[in-house]
Design an enzyme around this catalytic site. Structure first.
Site, PDB file in Angstrom:
ATOM      1  N   GLY A 134       2.639  -3.365 -20.443  1.00 45.72           N
ATOM      2  CA  GLY A 134       1.167  -4.019 -20.797  1.00 45.72           C
ATOM      3  C   GLY A 134       1.840  -5.571 -20.540  1.00 45.72           C
ATOM      4  O   GLY A 134       2.631  -5.861 -20.011  1.00 45.72           O
ATOM      5  N   GLU A 135       1.183  -6.595 -21.248  1.00 48.85           N
ATOM      6  CA  GLU A 135       1.425  -7.969 -21.277  1.00 48.85           C
ATOM      7  C   GLU A 135       2.553  -8.227 -22.548  1.00 48.85           C
ATOM      8  O   GLU A 135       2.126  -8.295 -23.589  1.00 48.85           O
ATOM      9  CB  GLU A 135       0.548  -8.971 -21.210  1.00 48.85           C
ATOM     10  CG  GLU A 135      -0.028  -9.334 -19.910  1.00 48.85           C
ATOM     11  CD  GLU A 135       1.042  -9.913 -18.739  1.00 48.85           C
ATOM     12  OE1 GLU A 135       1.818 -10.507 -19.188  1.00 48.85           O
ATOM     13  OE2 GLU A 135       1.177  -9.176 -17.787  1.00 48.85           O
ATOM     14  N   SER A 136       3.672  -8.398 -22.204  1.00 55.41           N
ATOM     15  CA  SER A 136       4.783  -8.506 -23.378  1.00 55.41           C
ATOM     16  C   SER A 136       4.355  -9.767 -24.229  1.00 55.41           C
ATOM     17  O   SER A 136       4.708  -9.706 -25.589  1.00 55.41           O
ATOM     18  CB  SER A 136       6.189  -8.791 -22.912  1.00 55.41           C
ATOM     19  OG  SER A 136       6.214  -9.928 -22.118  1.00 55.41           O
ATOM     20  N   CYS A 155       8.428  -1.284 -18.594  1.00 52.81           N
ATOM     21  CA  CYS A 155       7.913  -2.290 -18.165  1.00 52.81           C
ATOM     22  C   CYS A 155       7.959  -3.336 -19.427  1.00 52.81           C
ATOM     23  O   CYS A 155       9.019  -3.956 -19.761  1.00 52.81           O
ATOM     24  CB  CYS A 155       6.475  -2.360 -17.619  1.00 52.81           C
ATOM     25  SG  CYS A 155       6.157  -3.644 -16.640  1.00 52.81           S
ATOM     26  N   ARG A 174      11.926 -11.468 -17.346  1.00 53.48           N
ATOM     27  CA  ARG A 174      10.424 -11.017 -17.220  1.00 53.48           C
ATOM     28  C   ARG A 174       9.916 -11.418 -15.441  1.00 53.48           C
ATOM     29  O   ARG A 174      10.205 -12.342 -14.960  1.00 53.48           O
ATOM     30  CB  ARG A 174       9.591 -11.923 -18.149  1.00 53.48           C
ATOM     31  CG  ARG A 174       8.584 -11.361 -18.479  1.00 53.48           C
ATOM     32  CD  ARG A 174       7.832 -11.929 -19.488  1.00 53.48           C
ATOM     33  NE  ARG A 174       6.353 -12.034 -19.502  1.00 53.48           N
ATOM     34  CZ  ARG A 174       5.511 -13.097 -19.711  1.00 53.48           C
ATOM     35  NH1 ARG A 174       6.131 -14.215 -19.702  1.00 53.48           N
ATOM     36  NH2 ARG A 174       4.432 -12.897 -19.523  1.00 53.48           N
ATOM     37  N   HIS A 195       6.659   2.033 -14.417  1.00 52.11           N
ATOM     38  CA  HIS A 195       5.644   2.753 -15.229  1.00 52.11           C
ATOM     39  C   HIS A 195       5.667   4.272 -14.751  1.00 52.11           C
ATOM     40  O   HIS A 195       4.901   4.778 -13.970  1.00 52.11           O
ATOM     41  CB  HIS A 195       4.122   2.396 -14.706  1.00 52.11           C
ATOM     42  CG  HIS A 195       3.742   0.770 -15.248  1.00 52.11           C
ATOM     43  ND1 HIS A 195       3.354   0.410 -16.597  1.00 52.11           N
ATOM     44  CD2 HIS A 195       4.199  -0.457 -14.791  1.00 52.11           C
ATOM     45  CE1 HIS A 195       3.309  -0.746 -16.701  1.00 52.11           C
ATOM     46  NE2 HIS A 195       3.807  -1.571 -15.506  1.00 52.11           N
ATOM     47  N   GLU A 231       4.510   6.238 -16.648  1.00 53.07           N
ATOM     48  CA  GLU A 231       3.172   7.386 -17.009  1.00 53.07           C
ATOM     49  C   GLU A 231       2.169   7.079 -15.932  1.00 53.07           C
ATOM     50  O   GLU A 231       1.189   7.799 -16.141  1.00 53.07           O
ATOM     51  CB  GLU A 231       2.735   6.437 -18.529  1.00 53.07           C
ATOM     52  CG  GLU A 231       2.114   5.235 -18.278  1.00 53.07           C
ATOM     53  CD  GLU A 231       3.234   3.922 -17.845  1.00 53.07           C
ATOM     54  OE1 GLU A 231       4.362   4.272 -17.661  1.00 53.07           O
ATOM     55  OE2 GLU A 231       2.765   2.787 -17.856  1.00 53.07           O
TER      56      GLU A 231
END
Lengths: 193, 277
Positions: A50-52, A82, A111, A174, A176
């Protein structure tokens, strides 16, 4: 009804449903974790992509940051993908100054190391002990420095992208999203009794 | 990875910073928010590249920008600027009355609006990587977005009950490729993420559309047309994460000041959602 372990998926933002589906398929009892109460009952935690920056903010406002840090310090198994890899790292390079991470694995992570969205790519990554797995890299980080106790399980262009230290597993892509369950299996197999 | 997050319209680097500080997963860089486009009239086009670059410089989260429907040259310009996503958007004045952009010709991913499942599948067949409801942008009125989400998700549920012959009938009535309809019949979901846009103005609006099945939320005019944008932005982010927790939505909704004023549908002269084919 569930024979497997109770695995939490941090559900503040990101690929929550996809991780949950992969874990369920492997027989785990999946719990979405949004509050400290949700966390209390789980045996292990998956931190999705996601967005860290967003997740880091929400970890603090939801009161989850400290309880997760305590559980990780007590040896709770964790799998970060991620942005989740960034959250578990001991050092974040190119993050926001107010961004906090759990330091559950001794790695420095850069990042967006592979570039912006247009530089996102799919590749086959050879993971030690698993074999080649399909990997989706989206604005992905990579590991710049891995500490002494950290096993590097896969690299892309000489940069570590899958690492393990005790019960903590991290991947910069990812798993998943690819439908291949072997990394989730590797994670569960690393500690499941 | 935008799922479960909030994408906010911003018109300046300062607004982009406010959005990032509030926890936005992405910002949409544009010159005027939809409410102002609606008020000002005239032809709405792609934003000035220097303005988009200024916003890219200001934040570390991904930046989206809008191209007009069918205007592949604007999309080429946006791709050359290195934006992270392109929104082929009905909020801008369409450039082509019959064709959308061939999105397979690009490496940058596209998000496209849809009012129903047929439109969504046509955009996916053209290469869209994400679908959002159109709603009715710039109104602060959630009713159209709810209609579009219910239409898309309702038809998906109905298709999962269809037998193999009926799937062809669905493809015909939706004017959509059979292969995509067959995929929906098997998986019960769109092959790409479904987001919600168009009229979200409060934390409860975000909770509503997430409960209906949206996977992320776009807020256009709703943040920076409210009386306290940093607080409203933060509240919508919290409500999108904790969308099933009414106590949490209540907590973040307290004392937010005024939401954007909004428009009743009967008072809307130009329906942006009618743009697109």
């Amino acid at each position: 009804m569930y024979s497997g372990p109770k695995v939490g998926v941090l559900a503040l933002q990101g690929d929550v449903r996809e991780h949950g589906a992969a874990l369920s398929e492997l027989g785990a009892h999946v719990v979405e974790v949004r509050t400290p109460e949700d966390l209390a009952g789980v045996d292990a935690l998956v931190l999705p992509g996601g967005e860290s920056t967003t997740m880091s903010l929400l970890l603090q406002s939801s009161g989850l940051f400290d309880p997760i840090a305590d559980r990780l310090a007590d040896g709770m198994p964790a799998f970060g993908t991620c942005a989740g890899m960034i959250l578990l790292a001991s050092e974040v390079v190119d993050g926001r100054p107010d961004q906090r991470s759990f330091a559950a694995i001794d790695i420095a992570v850069r990042r967006n190391a592979f570039g912006r969205q247009v530089d996102s790519f799919e590749a086959e990554v050879d993971v030690a002990g698993v074999g080649p797995v399909p990997a989706v890299f989206i604005r992905a980080p990579f590991v710049e420095r891995a500490g002494a106790g950290v096993e590097v399980l896969a690299e892309v262009d000489g940069h570590p992208v899958v690492c393990r230290s005790g019960p903590v597993l991290v991947a910069s892509f990812h798993p998943e999203l690819s439908g291949d369950l072997r990394l989730h299996e590797l994670f569960l197999g690393g500690w499941e009794i | 990875m935008l799922r479960g997050g909030v994408i906010m319209d911003v018109v300046t680097p300062e607004q982009a910073k406010i959005a990032e500080d509030a926890g936005a997963v992405s910002v949409m860089a544009l010159e005027r928010v939809p409410a102002d486009i609606r008020r000002d009239g005239g032809v709405a086009r792609m934003s000035d590249p220097s303005m988009i670059e200024g916003i890219k410089e200001a934040v570390t989260i991904p930046v989206m920008a809008k191209a007009r429907i069918g205007h592949f040259a604007e999309a080429q310009v946006l791709e050359s600027l290195g934006v992270d996503y392109i929104d082929e958007s009905e909020v801008l004045t369409p450039a082509d009355e019959a064709h959308h952009i061939d999105k397979w010709a690009f490496t940058v991913p596209f998000v496209c609006g849809a009012t129903n499942l047929g439109e969504a599948l046509r955009r996916i067949s053209e290469g869209a990587a994400m679908i959002r409801s159109k709603g009715e942008a710039g109104t602060g009125n959630i009713v159209e977005a709810v209609r579009h989400l219910r239409s898309i998700l309702g038809d998906i549920r109905r298709i999962t009950q269809a037998d193999s012959a009926e799937v062809y009938g669905w493809a015909k009535s939706l004017q959509a490729p059979v292969s995509l309809v067959q995929e929906i019949a098997e998986t019960g979901k769109l092959p790409v993420p479904l987001f919600c846009a168009g009229g979200i103005a409060t934390p409860a609006d975000a909770s509503l559309v997430m409960q209906l099945g949206a996977e992320a939320v776009f807020v256009g005019s709703g943040i920076f047309k409210s009386s306290d944008p940093p607080r409203m932005a933060r509240a919508v982010v919290e409500a999108t994460t904790h969308f099933r927790d009414a106590g949490m939505v209540a907590k973040v909704s307290r004392g937010l000041g005024e939401a954007m004023r909004g428009l009743e549908m009967a008072a809307v002269e130009t329906k942006l959602a009618d743009r697109g084919w």
